[in-house]
Design a protein around this motif. Structure first.
Motif, PDB file in Angstrom:
ATOM      1  N   LYS A 183      56.102 -12.035 -15.676  1.00  0.00           N
ATOM      2  CA  LYS A 183      57.522 -11.736 -15.884  1.00  0.00           C
ATOM      3  C   LYS A 183      57.925 -10.464 -15.172  1.00  0.00           C
ATOM      4  O   LYS A 183      58.981 -10.366 -14.584  1.00  0.00           O
ATOM      5  CB  LYS A 183      57.812 -11.613 -17.382  1.00  0.00           C
ATOM      6  N   SER A 184      57.057  -9.458 -15.245  1.00  0.00           N
ATOM      7  CA  SER A 184      57.419  -8.158 -14.676  1.00  0.00           C
ATOM      8  C   SER A 184      57.269  -8.106 -13.175  1.00  0.00           C
ATOM      9  O   SER A 184      57.902  -7.299 -12.521  1.00  0.00           O
ATOM     10  CB  SER A 184      56.559  -7.059 -15.320  1.00  0.00           C
ATOM     11  N   THR A 185      56.391  -8.953 -12.633  1.00  0.00           N
ATOM     12  CA  THR A 185      56.141  -8.912 -11.185  1.00  0.00           C
ATOM     13  C   THR A 185      56.741 -10.112 -10.482  1.00  0.00           C
ATOM     14  O   THR A 185      56.312 -10.472  -9.383  1.00  0.00           O
ATOM     15  CB  THR A 185      54.624  -8.884 -10.922  1.00  0.00           C
ATOM     16  N   GLY A 240      56.383  -0.483 -28.315  1.00  0.00           N
ATOM     17  CA  GLY A 240      56.808  -0.222 -26.945  1.00  0.00           C
ATOM     18  C   GLY A 240      58.069  -0.979 -26.590  1.00  0.00           C
ATOM     19  O   GLY A 240      58.978  -0.448 -25.934  1.00  0.00           O
ATOM     20  N   ALA A 241      58.172  -2.239 -27.023  1.00  0.00           N
ATOM     21  CA  ALA A 241      59.366  -3.029 -26.738  1.00  0.00           C
ATOM     22  C   ALA A 241      60.590  -2.440 -27.446  1.00  0.00           C
ATOM     23  O   ALA A 241      61.692  -2.402 -26.881  1.00  0.00           O
ATOM     24  CB  ALA A 241      59.146  -4.480 -27.164  1.00  0.00           C
ATOM     25  N   GLN A 242      60.395  -1.993 -28.687  1.00  0.00           N
ATOM     26  CA  GLN A 242      61.506  -1.366 -29.398  1.00  0.00           C
ATOM     27  C   GLN A 242      61.959  -0.079 -28.703  1.00  0.00           C
ATOM     28  O   GLN A 242      63.161   0.210 -28.609  1.00  0.00           O
ATOM     29  CB  GLN A 242      61.089  -1.074 -30.846  1.00  0.00           C
ATOM     30  N   TYR A 243      60.978   0.702 -28.196  1.00  0.00           N
ATOM     31  CA  TYR A 243      61.337   1.932 -27.483  1.00  0.00           C
ATOM     32  C   TYR A 243      62.108   1.619 -26.200  1.00  0.00           C
ATOM     33  O   TYR A 243      63.115   2.266 -25.894  1.00  0.00           O
ATOM     34  CB  TYR A 243      60.065   2.731 -27.165  1.00  0.00           C
ATOM     35  N   VAL A 278      68.187  -5.830 -21.293  1.00  0.00           N
ATOM     36  CA  VAL A 278      68.276  -5.744 -22.750  1.00  0.00           C
ATOM     37  C   VAL A 278      68.019  -7.109 -23.376  1.00  0.00           C
ATOM     38  O   VAL A 278      67.269  -7.248 -24.362  1.00  0.00           O
ATOM     39  CB  VAL A 278      69.646  -5.180 -23.172  1.00  0.00           C
ATOM     40  N   LEU A 279      68.635  -8.145 -22.800  1.00  0.00           N
ATOM     41  CA  LEU A 279      68.424  -9.488 -23.334  1.00  0.00           C
ATOM     42  C   LEU A 279      66.966  -9.909 -23.205  1.00  0.00           C
ATOM     43  O   LEU A 279      66.377 -10.493 -24.142  1.00  0.00           O
ATOM     44  CB  LEU A 279      69.323 -10.485 -22.598  1.00  0.00           C
ATOM     45  N   GLN A 280      66.359  -9.611 -22.048  1.00  0.00           N
ATOM     46  CA  GLN A 280      64.956  -9.953 -21.860  1.00  0.00           C
ATOM     47  C   GLN A 280      64.063  -9.196 -22.845  1.00  0.00           C
ATOM     48  O   GLN A 280      63.127  -9.759 -23.421  1.00  0.00           O
ATOM     49  CB  GLN A 280      64.539  -9.647 -20.422  1.00  0.00           C
ATOM     50  N   THR A 281      64.372  -7.912 -23.043  1.00  0.00           N
ATOM     51  CA  THR A 281      63.566  -7.116 -23.980  1.00  0.00           C
ATOM     52  C   THR A 281      63.736  -7.610 -25.403  1.00  0.00           C
ATOM     53  O   THR A 281      62.756  -7.666 -26.178  1.00  0.00           O
ATOM     54  CB  THR A 281      63.968  -5.634 -23.875  1.00  0.00           C
ATOM     55  N   GLN A 282      64.972  -7.984 -25.781  1.00  0.00           N
ATOM     56  CA  GLN A 282      65.191  -8.518 -27.126  1.00  0.00           C
ATOM     57  C   GLN A 282      64.441  -9.833 -27.328  1.00  0.00           C
ATOM     58  O   GLN A 282      63.859 -10.079 -28.393  1.00  0.00           O
ATOM     59  CB  GLN A 282      66.690  -8.725 -27.355  1.00  0.00           C
ATOM     60  N   GLN A 283      64.434 -10.672 -26.301  1.00  0.00           N
ATOM     61  CA  GLN A 283      63.701 -11.933 -26.405  1.00  0.00           C
ATOM     62  C   GLN A 283      62.195 -11.685 -26.524  1.00  0.00           C
ATOM     63  O   GLN A 283      61.514 -12.297 -27.346  1.00  0.00           O
ATOM     64  CB  GLN A 283      63.999 -12.799 -25.182  1.00  0.00           C
TER      65      GLN A 283
END
Length: 477
Positions: A19-21, A173-176, A107-112
């Motif tokens: 996902k990140s790369t 980490g995701a919450q941060y 933000v949407l990706q992090t929330q998911q």
């Protein structure tokens, strides 16, 4: 069964980097690179300085309580700078809009991702609750059929515990990251709001300046007869300046041609003298049975001295030679002036401005009159409007060729840089004299202020007899 959790962890660890790369389309590389925030800030500050300088020039011209072309030029320049400021704000808004869109997507990706991590953590907790007590774990270990199975079950329990700890760390980490992204999104939206407010104010100022410009044009249009008379006087002064520059350039080309011709003659005479002395030395050294005793070697030396004492170059210039000098079209360069000329040409686009502050009020070439309809004016250089008493500086090393007074142009200074010439007109006072060597940025005088309160200097660049556009030679402010 005991490998189920580690396998799921391994599968998730393989998916997350994907996902990140994930490869992104490289369309941006094919388009123009957007300006950075620092570059936009530098342009904004430069525009603010320009607006401040034009405001000072406008205050100076308005002290005369009379609408003039100088005031119109200031208003026009302020309009141009205001448009640049508004364009800069629009560019920043576009950048912020892009960043807001990207941040919202993140933000949407992090929330998911956070939701998935929490769901998986809940499954881990549910599974762990079945064997929460130490007794159940011991029963699970000692129920092994062999020592190898015991070791594998012990390893499973450790991996399961470590996975829960890592999952908790991922959630934190995701919450941060989500908090940081939401904070950044809020800041960007606030900055966007401020820029929109600033853009609105600048648009209002632009409309005010435009109205003021239209009013000035209307007032100046009522002075058409005076403007036409002023334009005719200006044209006559321009013709006088053009004639002076052309005459000085022709004189310098002819002088350099004559100097080069005389230098060539002297060199030829010296070469002939050296050849005569060498021939005389050979004759003196050669044995001759008929050599007269009273013919000493000094006679040959005297002959060579006569050849160098009165070379052909000292003869009066003939009419043909003078005509040939006048027909020359380029300045004959010596090694020293050739180096200076090459250095001047190499600094194209980097020459310092003749004044420390100001703006170009009239550009090079032919352009319509700002007020009179169907009237075209031609400018041999650029007019730079500045403050009263501003120091005028040489733009490059050179020699002061001419200082003269021309009606309508005040005092002019012409500086030679090899086969290049720069002209500084509309000076009130001069600090140099003809023949003086000057260096770049050396003050040569002060700018004059006309009866309408406008202070401007005209700057021209010539290459031999060719008139050049000074804007392509001056550096950025």
């Amino acid at each position: 069964m005991w490998l189920a959790v580690p396998a799921a962890a391994q599968q998730r660890s393989k998916k997350q980097p994907t996902k990140s790369t994930k490869a992104k389309p490289r369309t941006a590389a094919r388009t123009a690179r957007p300006k950075s925030k620092a570059q936009l800030e530098r342009e904004r500050l430069a525009n603010l300085r320009q607006i401040q300088q034009t405001s000072q020039a406008l205050n100076q011209t308005q002290e005369k309580k009379k609408v003039s072309l100088g005031q119109l030029h200031v208003i026009t320049e302020k309009l141009t700078v205001k448009k640049q400021v508004i364009q800069g704000i629009s560019t920043q808004l576009q950048g912020i809009e892009t960043n807001v869109h990207q941040t919202a997507k993140q933000v949407l990706q992090t929330q998911q991702t956070l939701s998935e991590l929490k769901a998986e953590y809940a499954r881990l907790l549910y599974t762990a609750s079945k064997t929460a007590s130490g007794f159940n774990q011991l029963m699970f270990l000692f129920a092994a059929d062999s020592f190898n199975q015991f070791a594998l079950r012990l390893r499973y329990i450790r991996q399961y515990t470590e996975e829960r700890q890592r999952q908790a760390a991922r959630i934190m980490g995701a919450q941060y990251r989500l908090h940081e992204q939401l904070t950044g999104l809020t800041q960007q939206q606030q900055r966007k709001s401020r820029l929109l407010s600033s853009q609105l104010n600048e648009n209002k100022n632009l409309l005010t300046l435009k109205s003021k410009e239209d009013e000035m044009v209307q007032q100046l249009s009522q002075q058409e007869q005076g403007l036409r008379q002023e334009l005719e006087e200006h044209r006559r002064s321009v013709v006088r300046l053009d004639n002076l520059i052309a005459e000085r350039v022709r004189e310098e080309i002819a002088r350099a041609a004559r100097a080069a011709r005389l230098a060539a003659k002297r060199e030829a005479a010296l070469a002939a003298a050296r050849t005569a002395r060498a021939a005389a030395a050979r004759r003196a050294a050669a044995p001759s049975p008929r050599r007269e005793p009273d013919a000493p070697a000094s006679a040959n030396a005297a002959e060579s001295d006569n050849a160098t004492a009165a070379p052909e170059s000292d003869a009066p210039e003939t009419a043909a030679e003078a005509a040939a000098d006048r027909r020359a079209v380029r300045v004959a360069l010596t090694p020293e002036t050739a180096l200076l000329s090459s250095s001047f040409a190499g600094n194209r686009g980097r020459l310092p401005w003749p004044v420390g502050r100001g703006f170009i009020s009239q550009r090079f070439g032919r352009h319509p009159h700002p007020v009179l309809k169907n009237v075209t004016v031609e400018n041999r250089g650029v007019d730079i409007q500045t403050g009263a008493g501003e120091a005028v500086r040489a733009c490059f090393d050179g020699k002061v060729l001419t200082i003269a007074n021309i009606a309508g142009m005040n005092t002019i200074v012409m500086i030679q840089h090899g086969d290049f010439f720069t002209v500084y007109a509309k000076l009130r006072s001069v600090n140099v004299h003809e023949g003086q060597r000057v260096s770049a940025r050396e003050v040569i005088g002060t700018v004059a202020t006309d009866g309408e309160g406008t202070s401007e200097v005209q700057f021209q660049v010539w290459h031999n007899s060719a008139n050049l556009n000074p804007e392509s030679w001056l550096g950025h402010r």
